[in-house]
Design a protein around this motif. Sequence first.
Motif, PDB file in Angstrom:
ATOM      1  N   PRO A  95       0.852  -1.195   0.000  1.00  0.00           N
ATOM      2  CA  PRO A  95       0.000   0.000   0.000  1.00  0.00           C
ATOM      3  C   PRO A  95       0.887   1.243   0.000  1.00  0.00           C
ATOM      4  O   PRO A  95       1.800   1.359   0.828  1.00  0.00           O
ATOM      5  CB  PRO A  95      -0.803  -0.133   1.297  1.00  0.00           C
ATOM      6  CG  PRO A  95      -0.003  -1.044   2.162  1.00  0.00           C
ATOM      7  CD  PRO A  95       0.773  -1.947   1.262  1.00  0.00           C
ATOM      8  N   VAL A  96       0.647   2.134  -0.935  1.00  0.00           N
ATOM      9  CA  VAL A  96       1.512   3.302  -1.115  1.00  0.00           C
ATOM     10  C   VAL A  96       0.803   4.548  -0.584  1.00  0.00           C
ATOM     11  O   VAL A  96      -0.376   4.786  -0.897  1.00  0.00           O
ATOM     12  CB  VAL A  96       1.878   3.487  -2.602  1.00  0.00           C
ATOM     13  CG1 VAL A  96       2.742   4.734  -2.785  1.00  0.00           C
ATOM     14  CG2 VAL A  96       2.622   2.251  -3.117  1.00  0.00           C
ATOM     15  N   TYR A  97       1.534   5.349   0.194  1.00  0.00           N
ATOM     16  CA  TYR A  97       1.008   6.580   0.759  1.00  0.00           C
ATOM     17  C   TYR A  97       1.891   7.751   0.348  1.00  0.00           C
ATOM     18  O   TYR A  97       3.119   7.625   0.278  1.00  0.00           O
ATOM     19  CB  TYR A  97       0.941   6.489   2.293  1.00  0.00           C
ATOM     20  CG  TYR A  97       0.057   5.376   2.783  1.00  0.00           C
ATOM     21  CD1 TYR A  97      -1.303   5.579   2.984  1.00  0.00           C
ATOM     22  CD2 TYR A  97       0.586   4.109   3.039  1.00  0.00           C
ATOM     23  CE1 TYR A  97      -2.127   4.556   3.430  1.00  0.00           C
ATOM     24  CE2 TYR A  97      -0.225   3.070   3.478  1.00  0.00           C
ATOM     25  CZ  TYR A  97      -1.581   3.302   3.676  1.00  0.00           C
ATOM     26  OH  TYR A  97      -2.383   2.272   4.104  1.00  0.00           O
ATOM     27  N   TRP A  98       1.253   8.891   0.118  1.00  0.00           N
ATOM     28  CA  TRP A  98       1.977  10.076  -0.340  1.00  0.00           C
ATOM     29  C   TRP A  98       3.040  10.489   0.687  1.00  0.00           C
ATOM     30  O   TRP A  98       2.788  10.542   1.895  1.00  0.00           O
ATOM     31  CB  TRP A  98       1.000  11.231  -0.560  1.00  0.00           C
ATOM     32  CG  TRP A  98       1.655  12.427  -1.159  1.00  0.00           C
ATOM     33  CD1 TRP A  98       1.813  12.716  -2.484  1.00  0.00           C
ATOM     34  CD2 TRP A  98       2.256  13.519  -0.446  1.00  0.00           C
ATOM     35  NE1 TRP A  98       2.481  13.904  -2.639  1.00  0.00           N
ATOM     36  CE2 TRP A  98       2.766  14.422  -1.412  1.00  0.00           C
ATOM     37  CE3 TRP A  98       2.429  13.803   0.909  1.00  0.00           C
ATOM     38  CZ2 TRP A  98       3.414  15.603  -1.056  1.00  0.00           C
ATOM     39  CZ3 TRP A  98       3.083  14.970   1.261  1.00  0.00           C
ATOM     40  CH2 TRP A  98       3.563  15.858   0.286  1.00  0.00           C
ATOM     41  N   GLY A  99       4.241  10.800   0.184  1.00  0.00           N
ATOM     42  CA  GLY A  99       5.318  11.297   1.035  1.00  0.00           C
ATOM     43  C   GLY A  99       5.931  10.256   1.945  1.00  0.00           C
ATOM     44  O   GLY A  99       6.741  10.595   2.815  1.00  0.00           O
ATOM     45  N   ASP A 100       5.586   8.989   1.745  1.00  0.00           N
ATOM     46  CA  ASP A 100       5.971   7.924   2.661  1.00  0.00           C
ATOM     47  C   ASP A 100       7.003   6.998   2.024  1.00  0.00           C
ATOM     48  O   ASP A 100       7.137   6.924   0.794  1.00  0.00           O
ATOM     49  CB  ASP A 100       4.718   7.128   3.054  1.00  0.00           C
ATOM     50  CG  ASP A 100       5.007   5.992   4.009  1.00  0.00           C
ATOM     51  OD1 ASP A 100       5.519   6.287   5.107  1.00  0.00           O
ATOM     52  OD2 ASP A 100       4.744   4.827   3.656  1.00  0.00           O
ATOM     53  N   PHE A 101       7.690   6.232   2.856  1.00  0.00           N
ATOM     54  CA  PHE A 101       8.708   5.296   2.387  1.00  0.00           C
ATOM     55  C   PHE A 101       8.110   4.193   1.517  1.00  0.00           C
ATOM     56  O   PHE A 101       8.830   3.554   0.748  1.00  0.00           O
ATOM     57  CB  PHE A 101       9.438   4.668   3.581  1.00  0.00           C
ATOM     58  CG  PHE A 101      10.621   3.830   3.190  1.00  0.00           C
ATOM     59  CD1 PHE A 101      11.819   4.424   2.840  1.00  0.00           C
ATOM     60  CD2 PHE A 101      10.530   2.449   3.173  1.00  0.00           C
ATOM     61  CE1 PHE A 101      12.910   3.657   2.473  1.00  0.00           C
ATOM     62  CE2 PHE A 101      11.620   1.669   2.810  1.00  0.00           C
ATOM     63  CZ  PHE A 101      12.812   2.280   2.457  1.00  0.00           C
TER      64      PHE A 101
ATOM     65  N   LEU B 285       0.142   5.179   9.109  1.00  0.00           N
ATOM     66  CA  LEU B 285      -0.890   4.506   9.908  1.00  0.00           C
ATOM     67  C   LEU B 285      -0.838   4.915  11.379  1.00  0.00           C
ATOM     68  O   LEU B 285      -1.528   4.331  12.215  1.00  0.00           O
ATOM     69  CB  LEU B 285      -0.753   2.991   9.761  1.00  0.00           C
ATOM     70  CG  LEU B 285      -0.869   2.460   8.328  1.00  0.00           C
ATOM     71  CD1 LEU B 285      -0.760   0.951   8.303  1.00  0.00           C
ATOM     72  CD2 LEU B 285      -2.179   2.919   7.684  1.00  0.00           C
ATOM     73  N   THR B 286      -0.035   5.924  11.681  1.00  0.00           N
ATOM     74  CA  THR B 286       0.026   6.455  13.038  1.00  0.00           C
ATOM     75  C   THR B 286      -1.336   7.047  13.423  1.00  0.00           C
ATOM     76  O   THR B 286      -1.994   7.675  12.589  1.00  0.00           O
ATOM     77  CB  THR B 286       1.108   7.553  13.123  1.00  0.00           C
ATOM     78  OG1 THR B 286       2.359   6.997  12.728  1.00  0.00           O
ATOM     79  CG2 THR B 286       1.221   8.111  14.529  1.00  0.00           C
ATOM     80  N   PRO B 287      -1.811   6.869  14.653  1.00  0.00           N
ATOM     81  CA  PRO B 287      -3.107   7.438  15.063  1.00  0.00           C
ATOM     82  C   PRO B 287      -3.192   8.937  14.777  1.00  0.00           C
ATOM     83  O   PRO B 287      -2.200   9.666  14.963  1.00  0.00           O
ATOM     84  CB  PRO B 287      -3.147   7.167  16.573  1.00  0.00           C
ATOM     85  CG  PRO B 287      -2.267   5.966  16.756  1.00  0.00           C
ATOM     86  CD  PRO B 287      -1.174   6.105  15.731  1.00  0.00           C
ATOM     87  N   PRO B 288      -4.343   9.420  14.302  1.00  0.00           N
ATOM     88  CA  PRO B 288      -4.476  10.840  13.916  1.00  0.00           C
ATOM     89  C   PRO B 288      -4.078  11.818  15.008  1.00  0.00           C
ATOM     90  O   PRO B 288      -3.471  12.856  14.721  1.00  0.00           O
ATOM     91  CB  PRO B 288      -5.970  10.957  13.577  1.00  0.00           C
ATOM     92  CG  PRO B 288      -6.374   9.576  13.168  1.00  0.00           C
ATOM     93  CD  PRO B 288      -5.557   8.648  14.031  1.00  0.00           C
TER      94      PRO B 288
END
Length: 301
Positions: A59-65, A142-145
């Motif tokens: 799963p790819v997230y913007w700005g993430d590794f 996926l860190t809590p908001p």
Amino acid sequence: MKIAYLIIAYNNARHFPRLIRALNTPRCGFFVHIDKKYDITAYTAVRGQNIVFSRNRVPVYWGDFSTVEAILIVLREALQSAEGFERFVLLSGSDYPVRSAESIERFFESHRETEYMNLVPMPSKALGKPLTRLSYYRPGPLTPPWLLFTAKALMKLHLWPHRNYRKVLGNMKPYGGSMFWALTRNAAQYLLDFVDRRPDFLRFYRNTYCPDEMMLQTILGNSPFAPNIQRNLTYADWSARGRSPEWINRKHLDLFKTTVRFPPDDPYGPGDMLFARKFSEDADDLVEELNRIIAEREAGG
């Protein structure tokens, strides 16, 4: 010239067949990573012996590794292919060429030793590449908001703890740039060999901001390939200064009618354009017109 196109895609499935048709020749291959959060069947309807959809999906997230992970997956698959590809070109699923596939192959044939990657030493205020991208610990997507909100607030107040990136980089100079590039086989293999022997390097960049714009750039910027690096070949319109470039529209087609080169005052310097991003799924008419522009330009010499 055998070219491996490495495509990172997620939500632009209708544009994907256009991109494949525009670049497809008997001498190329496509290695495609589809974001695991999206339905891959919307893409796999496009078939061909030279099209490889990675089974190893993240799963790819913007700005993430996770973006770096996806890149390394398809790069490794392309290098391991028995086809013996000589050039490795990273694209997004919303890209499209501004020259014909044959013209692109001739270009790379004429520049066999050149590496194409946007590269600037960090920090670079002009290009928005501060050292805090390295020194601030960035929580994962996926860190809590509530924790993400707290972290962002502390960063703005300069109260977020800093990391000593020198412990990992040592004497290597940090570089930043753009995600997309076009590398020779030797440079691509150098990247994989480096990350395989330096897991600490990957662990460090895992919690940085936009590591796809720093990690591989820093590796090659400190490598024997550095003298051969020129600016990247993908056009993007960042004039609105947003988190992503502007959609390609008719004003950009007017640009491609008159030139396929970056001007000397471009932030990364002058150079050739081979590709552009980003095209929407509804850009059928734009793509058709661009195809006419390319055909007319190349027919005229």
